[in-house]
Write a protein that holds these residues in place. Structure first.
Motif, PDB file in Angstrom:
ATOM      1  N   ALA A 305      43.310  29.148  35.546  1.00  0.00           N
ATOM      2  CA  ALA A 305      41.868  29.333  35.305  1.00  0.00           C
ATOM      3  C   ALA A 305      41.061  28.353  36.163  1.00  0.00           C
ATOM      4  CB  ALA A 305      41.564  29.136  33.818  1.00  0.00           C
ATOM      5  N   ALA A 309      38.751  29.590  39.269  1.00  0.00           N
ATOM      6  CA  ALA A 309      37.295  29.351  39.157  1.00  0.00           C
ATOM      7  C   ALA A 309      36.801  28.541  40.355  1.00  0.00           C
ATOM      8  CB  ALA A 309      36.978  28.635  37.849  1.00  0.00           C
ATOM      9  N   ASP A 310      37.598  27.561  40.770  1.00  0.00           N
ATOM     10  CA  ASP A 310      37.199  26.740  41.918  1.00  0.00           C
ATOM     11  C   ASP A 310      37.111  27.609  43.186  1.00  0.00           C
ATOM     12  OD1 ASP A 310      36.772  24.316  43.447  1.00  0.00           O
ATOM     13  OD2 ASP A 310      38.789  24.700  44.227  1.00  0.00           O
ATOM     14  N   VAL A 312      36.774  30.870  43.399  1.00  0.00           N
ATOM     15  CA  VAL A 312      35.740  31.908  43.268  1.00  0.00           C
ATOM     16  C   VAL A 312      34.349  31.298  43.464  1.00  0.00           C
ATOM     17  CG1 VAL A 312      34.657  33.490  41.615  1.00  0.00           C
ATOM     18  CG2 VAL A 312      37.152  33.464  41.877  1.00  0.00           C
ATOM     19  N   SER A 313      34.153  30.082  42.971  1.00  0.00           N
ATOM     20  CA  SER A 313      32.820  29.460  43.094  1.00  0.00           C
ATOM     21  C   SER A 313      32.489  29.187  44.564  1.00  0.00           C
ATOM     22  CB  SER A 313      32.763  28.160  42.298  1.00  0.00           C
ATOM     23  OG  SER A 313      33.612  27.207  42.915  1.00  0.00           O
ATOM     24  N   LEU A 354      33.321  30.225  33.303  1.00  0.00           N
ATOM     25  CA  LEU A 354      33.793  29.121  34.149  1.00  0.00           C
ATOM     26  C   LEU A 354      32.999  29.030  35.442  1.00  0.00           C
ATOM     27  CD1 LEU A 354      37.688  29.355  33.741  1.00  0.00           C
ATOM     28  CD2 LEU A 354      36.028  28.144  32.339  1.00  0.00           C
ATOM     29  N   THR A 355      32.563  30.156  35.957  1.00  0.00           N
ATOM     30  CA  THR A 355      31.710  30.138  37.158  1.00  0.00           C
ATOM     31  C   THR A 355      30.955  31.466  37.257  1.00  0.00           C
ATOM     32  OG1 THR A 355      31.634  29.732  39.560  1.00  0.00           O
ATOM     33  CG2 THR A 355      33.488  31.010  38.768  1.00  0.00           C
ATOM     34  N   THR A 370      32.317  35.825  39.401  1.00  0.00           N
ATOM     35  CA  THR A 370      32.351  35.242  38.053  1.00  0.00           C
ATOM     36  C   THR A 370      33.774  35.146  37.519  1.00  0.00           C
ATOM     37  OG1 THR A 370      30.176  36.191  37.601  1.00  0.00           O
ATOM     38  CG2 THR A 370      31.540  35.700  35.670  1.00  0.00           C
ATOM     39  N   VAL A 371      34.056  34.064  36.793  1.00  0.00           N
ATOM     40  CA  VAL A 371      35.319  33.971  36.035  1.00  0.00           C
ATOM     41  C   VAL A 371      34.966  33.596  34.602  1.00  0.00           C
ATOM     42  CG1 VAL A 371      37.566  32.832  35.833  1.00  0.00           C
ATOM     43  CG2 VAL A 371      36.570  33.209  38.107  1.00  0.00           C
ATOM     44  N   ALA A 373      36.884  32.749  30.894  1.00  0.00           N
ATOM     45  CA  ALA A 373      38.166  32.493  30.227  1.00  0.00           C
ATOM     46  C   ALA A 373      38.086  32.946  28.766  1.00  0.00           C
ATOM     47  CB  ALA A 373      38.478  31.005  30.299  1.00  0.00           C
TER      48      ALA A 373
END
Ligand code: NAP
Length: 493
Positions: A305, A309-310, A312-313, A354-355, A370-371, A373
């Motif tokens: 996760a 998220a890192d 994807v951001s 998360l983002t 977007t992510v 969780a």
């Protein structure tokens, strides 16, 4: 601004019977990145659809009677022209659909590969000689073109969804009437122009543009159309297929998906995150095979996760024509509204953002990658196809739980599996209810392999040596050889 090295690729007319035709009214085509008007194309309506079927009917006998080699040569010429105009086609595709130029170039290659593949397959449509059931009989199986094909295609792959159909149809000796999505007709018309330049005879490939309903009614109801092939949403596919049954057409349906993306504790984290980025965020999440539910085992969950998220951001959002863009706009505001609805629902049910999660501060139908969780399995993100750059993560414990979650859907197009356990690969590949399984990869599509789904994702296969069978009828001929020739003169059977 649309600048093409070959300006004639921008067609603003429908293509019927080898002529570029207008309609009574027009529909506008907009760039989803800035809502700017690109061009207007005719709405040919029911009468235009009927004229196109007339043209396909006129062209059919001559096209079917060409030798396979002649058809193959024309398809090959078409392939050569598509690849020669790759850059222009990619720009046209990006400007009407929104995807980054690098993805459009890849789509042109992918689309062209189907024409090339089926130009080769055209010469391998052979038949069978079967062992007779009684003495004195000879049994033969011939493969015959199904006749006139009607095709309806979506906007998410404005070129490739067409070439997967027209390649095998023309190779098999069929003629075609195509209705592309009204959102992305320009790529289809450019393809038709290149077909004309390649020397396809008039009426062999017809493209009708306009409002879907009236055109669809003609294509599904006319009894001269013997095959209907559709790519699009499940609900529309079901109703069009029902209409086709009134004249008992052959039907292929490539419908919506709800792909599970399963990551086990023993998977390579890097490969799994790369796979998720490649398959979930390509075309801003608007692909039928993109993962809709990311099922992650408890032991790797937090690390997966955080890493996803890192990554994807940091995806770069922008107009597809801008350098380095990785996420383009969604096709329209309705698609953005659906992403918002799915995210609000997931958060209301306990999901953690998360983002991303919102529209960026810019014009056009963009949405931040977007992510989320801890998405519960009854959230809309898990039950419906989201079709946006939104990854919902679901935690699971055991292999049995993963299988049960993965198969808990009426769709069955693609599944993805990340693990280093060889026996688990085979166990899961066997029980996952989908037409295609990606193992330790997020990229599965190729013209060489059969593409298609099971359950409510449809039936029929596109691409590969299986794909041409969708456009061929089997004809069995049973020959009695005894009348003229005594049985014993034939020697051993
Ligand atoms: P859609 O709304 O079902 O539209 C698909 C095509 O059907 C478009 O050309 C559309 O025309 C036409 N259409 C809509 N209503 C119609 C009607 N009443 N009569 C005749 N034609 C009609 O789907 P979409 O939103 O364009 O595409 C996304 C869907 O396609 C997703 O569910 C995706 O999973 C699926 N898809 C599946 C595959 C696959 O291979 N399985 C591949 C790609 C996409 P207009 O656009 O002009 O209204």
């Amino acid at each position: 601004m649309l600048e093409l090295a070959e300006p004639r690729l921008l067609r603003k007319a429908a293509f019927i019977g080898g002529s570029w035709s207008g309609g009574l009214t027009e529909i506008d085509v907009h760039n989803p990145a800035d809502a700017e008007l690109i061009a207007s194309v005719p709405d040919v309506g029911a009468s235009g659809a009927m004229a196109a079927i007339d043209a396909a009917e006129d062209a059919l006998p001559r096209w079917t009677l060409l030798t396979a080699r002649e058809r193959a040569r024309l398809l090959r010429r078409w392939y050569d022209l598509i690849t020669r105009h790759k850059e222009d086609l990619a720009r046209l595709l990006t400007i009407e659909q929104g995807k980054p130029l690098s993805e459009s170039r890849a789509e042109v290659d992918y689309a062209a590969a189907y024409i090339e593949w089926f130009s080769e397959e055209a010469r391998r449509i052979d038949g069978d000689v079967l062992p007779p059931h009684v003495e004195g009989k000879r049994l033969f199986v011939f493969k015959k073109s199904v006749g006139i094909v009607a095709a309806i295609t979506p906007w998410n792959f404005p070129l490739a969804m067409i070439t997967r159909k027209v390649g095998p149809a023309l190779a098999a000796g069929c003629t075609m009437v195509l209705k592309p999505s009204e959102l992305t007709p320009l790529s289809a018309l450019a393809l038709a122009w290149l077909g004309e330049e390649a020397g396809l005879p008039a009426g062999v490939f017809n493209v009708v543009t306009g409002i879907a309903g009236p055109i669809g009614e003609v294509l599904t109801r006319d009894s001269r159309v013997r095959k209907f092939t559709f790519t699009g949403s499940t609900d529309v596919g079901k109703s069009l297929a029902a209409e086709c049954m009134k004249t008992v057409k052959r039907v292929s349906l490539e419908l919506g998906g709800n792909a599970p993306f399963i990551v086990f504790d023993d998977a390579s984290l890097e490969a799994a995150v790369d796979g998720a980025i490649a398959s979930k965020f390509r075309n801003a999440g608007q692909t039928c095979v993109c993962p809709n539910r990311l099922l992650i085992q408890a032991g790797i969950y937090d690390q997966f996760a955080a890493t996803l998220a890192d990554r994807v951001s940091r995806l770069r959002l922008g107009s597809g024509l801008e350098r380095d863009t990785e996420i383009g706009p969604l096709i329209d505001d309705r698609a953005v509204a659906k992403a918002e609805r799915h995210i609000a629902d997931a958060i209301a049910r306990g999901g953690r953002l998360l983002t991303g999660g919102s529209r960026p501060n810019r014009a056009g139908s963009f949405f931040l990658p977007t992510v989320i969780a801890d998405v519960p399995k009854d959230a809309l993100l898990c039950r419906e196809e989201t079709f946006a750059p939104v990854a919902g993560l679901v935690r699971f414990g055991t292999e049995a739980e993963a299988i049960s979650l993965a198969n808990a859907t009426s769709s069955g197009l693609a599944s993805y599996l990340f693990t280093s356990d060889a026996s688990r690969i085979w166990r899961l590949s066997d029980v996952l209810e989908s037409g295609m399984v990606g193992v330790n990869t997020g990229s599965i599509s190729t013209e060489i392999a059969p593409f298609g789904g099971i359950k409510e994702s449809g039936f029929g296969r596109e691409g590969s040596r299986y794909g041409i069978g969708e456009y061929l009828n089997l004809k069995f001929i049973c020959l009695d050889v005894r009348a003229e020739t005594p049985v014993d003169a034939c020697g051993p059977a």
